[in-house]
Design a protein around this motif. Sequence first.
Motif, mmCIF file in Angstrom:
data_model
loop_
_atom_site.group_PDB
_atom_site.id
_atom_site.type_symbol
_atom_site.label_atom_id
_atom_site.label_comp_id
_atom_site.label_asym_id
_atom_site.label_seq_id
_atom_site.Cartn_x
_atom_site.Cartn_y
_atom_site.Cartn_z
ATOM 1 N N ASP A 159 8.059 36.951 29.228
ATOM 2 C CA ASP A 159 6.890 36.441 28.785
ATOM 3 C C ASP A 159 6.493 36.009 27.793
ATOM 4 O O ASP A 159 5.325 35.555 27.183
ATOM 5 N N ASN A 160 7.561 36.213 26.657
ATOM 6 C CA ASN A 160 7.534 35.901 25.143
ATOM 7 C C ASN A 160 8.357 34.818 25.095
ATOM 8 O O ASN A 160 8.486 34.592 23.877
ATOM 9 N N ILE A 161 9.241 34.159 25.986
ATOM 10 C CA ILE A 161 10.132 33.313 25.674
ATOM 11 C C ILE A 161 9.490 32.120 25.044
ATOM 12 O O ILE A 161 10.298 31.380 24.095
ATOM 13 N N GLU A 162 8.391 31.433 24.808
ATOM 14 C CA GLU A 162 7.911 30.604 24.229
ATOM 15 C C GLU A 162 7.506 30.709 22.863
ATOM 16 O O GLU A 162 7.303 29.940 21.755
ATOM 17 N N LYS A 163 7.884 31.938 22.289
ATOM 18 C CA LYS A 163 7.646 32.519 20.936
ATOM 19 C C LYS A 163 8.851 32.209 19.976
ATOM 20 O O LYS A 163 8.765 32.839 19.062
ATOM 21 N N SER A 164 9.948 31.769 20.608
ATOM 22 C CA SER A 164 11.280 31.544 19.742
ATOM 23 C C SER A 164 11.729 32.975 19.436
ATOM 24 O O SER A 164 11.955 33.139 18.227
ATOM 25 N N ILE A 165 12.270 33.811 20.412
ATOM 26 C CA ILE A 165 12.618 34.957 20.014
ATOM 27 C C ILE A 165 13.965 35.166 20.203
ATOM 28 O O ILE A 165 14.685 36.157 19.873
ATOM 29 N N PHE A 166 14.657 34.060 20.629
ATOM 30 C CA PHE A 166 16.081 34.048 20.509
ATOM 31 C C PHE A 166 16.899 33.359 19.655
ATOM 32 O O PHE A 166 16.500 32.420 19.241
ATOM 33 N N ILE A 167 18.093 33.731 19.332
ATOM 34 C CA ILE A 167 18.888 33.074 18.096
ATOM 35 C C ILE A 167 19.797 32.274 18.801
ATOM 36 O O ILE A 167 20.264 31.249 18.357
ATOM 37 N N ASP A 168 20.345 32.605 20.145
ATOM 38 C CA ASP A 168 21.267 32.123 20.747
ATOM 39 C C ASP A 168 21.208 31.775 22.262
ATOM 40 O O ASP A 168 22.075 31.558 23.078
ATOM 41 N N GLY A 169 19.990 32.162 22.985
ATOM 42 C CA GLY A 169 19.873 32.235 24.198
ATOM 43 C C GLY A 169 20.058 33.585 24.890
ATOM 44 O O GLY A 169 19.611 33.849 26.186
ATOM 45 N N ILE A 170 20.825 34.504 24.038
ATOM 46 C CA ILE A 170 21.270 35.785 24.693
ATOM 47 C C ILE A 170 20.633 36.837 23.738
ATOM 48 O O ILE A 170 20.162 37.902 24.215
ATOM 49 N N HIS A 171 21.084 36.699 22.607
ATOM 50 C CA HIS A 171 20.429 37.682 21.586
ATOM 51 C C HIS A 171 19.268 37.294 20.903
ATOM 52 O O HIS A 171 18.788 36.308 20.713
ATOM 53 N N ASN A 173 16.322 37.490 17.874
ATOM 54 C CA ASN A 173 16.098 37.461 16.575
ATOM 55 C C ASN A 173 15.171 38.622 15.917
ATOM 56 O O ASN A 173 14.854 39.449 16.927
ATOM 57 N N SER A 174 14.663 38.521 14.858
ATOM 58 C CA SER A 174 13.929 39.658 14.240
ATOM 59 C C SER A 174 12.568 39.869 15.066
ATOM 60 O O SER A 174 12.159 40.952 15.148
ATOM 61 N N LEU A 175 12.228 38.653 15.233
ATOM 62 C CA LEU A 175 10.790 38.902 15.891
ATOM 63 C C LEU A 175 10.935 39.350 17.450
ATOM 64 O O LEU A 175 10.248 40.200 17.969
ATOM 65 N N GLY A 176 12.024 38.949 18.047
ATOM 66 C CA GLY A 176 12.438 39.403 19.312
ATOM 67 C C GLY A 176 12.643 40.814 19.425
ATOM 68 O O GLY A 176 12.233 42.022 20.125
ATOM 69 N N ASN A 177 13.459 41.352 18.187
ATOM 70 C CA ASN A 177 13.780 42.831 18.151
ATOM 71 C C ASN A 177 12.205 43.610 17.798
ATOM 72 O O ASN A 177 12.359 44.730 18.380
ATOM 73 N N ASN A 178 11.450 42.965 17.044
ATOM 74 C CA ASN A 178 10.424 43.836 16.737
ATOM 75 C C ASN A 178 9.351 43.705 18.076
ATOM 76 O O ASN A 178 8.846 44.880 18.198
ATOM 77 N N ILE A 179 9.323 43.040 18.760
ATOM 78 C CA ILE A 179 8.750 42.854 20.300
ATOM 79 C C ILE A 179 9.559 44.123 21.051
ATOM 80 O O ILE A 179 8.675 44.789 21.705
ATOM 81 N N MET A 180 10.564 44.337 21.003
ATOM 82 C CA MET A 180 11.284 45.207 21.670
ATOM 83 C C MET A 180 11.066 46.698 21.092
ATOM 84 O O MET A 180 10.669 47.569 21.928
ATOM 85 N N LEU A 181 11.080 46.832 19.999
ATOM 86 C CA LEU A 181 10.698 48.133 19.227
ATOM 87 C C LEU A 181 9.408 48.305 19.588
ATOM 88 O O LEU A 181 9.008 49.577 20.105
ATOM 89 N N ASN A 182 8.492 47.532 19.637
ATOM 90 C CA ASN A 182 7.058 47.738 19.948
ATOM 91 C C ASN A 182 6.731 48.290 21.578
ATOM 92 O O ASN A 182 5.921 49.255 21.657
ATOM 93 N N GLU A 183 7.519 47.487 22.402
ATOM 94 C CA GLU A 183 7.334 47.652 23.673
ATOM 95 C C GLU A 183 8.212 49.219 23.691
ATOM 96 O O GLU A 183 7.604 50.182 24.912
ATOM 97 N N PHE A 184 9.188 49.765 23.260
ATOM 98 C CA PHE A 184 10.011 50.972 23.406
ATOM 99 C C PHE A 184 8.969 52.208 22.982
ATOM 100 O O PHE A 184 8.799 53.114 23.607
ATOM 101 N N LEU A 185 8.365 51.862 21.632
ATOM 102 C CA LEU A 185 7.168 52.969 21.298
ATOM 103 C C LEU A 185 6.164 53.210 22.136
ATOM 104 O O LEU A 185 5.625 54.086 22.150
ATOM 105 N N LYS A 186 5.577 51.988 23.074
ATOM 106 C CA LYS A 186 4.806 52.420 23.834
ATOM 107 C C LYS A 186 5.241 53.033 25.080
ATOM 108 O O LYS A 186 4.267 53.962 25.638
ATOM 109 N N VAL A 187 6.188 53.238 25.698
ATOM 110 C CA VAL A 187 6.829 53.955 26.751
ATOM 111 C C VAL A 187 7.586 55.462 26.201
ATOM 112 O O VAL A 187 7.198 56.529 26.861
ATOM 113 N N PHE A 188 8.004 55.487 25.145
ATOM 114 C CA PHE A 188 8.651 56.564 24.703
ATOM 115 C C PHE A 188 7.738 57.799 24.285
ATOM 116 O O PHE A 188 6.561 57.370 23.451
#
Length: 190
Positions: A159-171, A173-188
Amino acid sequence: MILLNKKLVLIGDSITFGYGVNKKDSWVYNLSKNLPLEIINKGINGDTTPSMLNRFYEDVIALNPDYIFIMGGTNDLLCGRSIFSIKDNISEMIKDSLGKNLIIGIPPCIIKEMAENLFMPSTHYTHCKNSLPILRKELIDLCQNYSVKYIDFYKLTFDNIEKSIFIDGIHLNSLGNNIMLNEFLKVFTL
């Protein structure tokens, strides 16, 4: 302040390890700034679910964690392994974790074309890209069967793919990591 010496152990691959970003930008590293727990990162770059299962007792259970996070499968698919084998390995880790506060991570999507150009050569990118949505469904079903929480990083990254969240198509970047962090904190939940 750490909450009553409670700990969270996270096991996974490079997405859990924090490959490609400075440590301070890794979503797992930043959990320690947001949760009053001891955070132990057992992510290993390039790891597969057979390897995670192999090291699960020593790297997770033996540490007697209060909370466990498990995420893997992308590297299995990049090696041509089946969805069934990934699901079976994660199921075994779930069984070993029963009685603990457990969360399963659904692996992020990939951008095949970007990975082919920027990451490494592989004949399995198409298999991985096509299998990840099926793996997502299988892991969600598995979590529902065991009444285990999960975080849908596949849908989140897709859903966030157009925000340029990848560094190489697999891993991520810092924005993508921040999005993952926020999602983890919502569920945990503590």
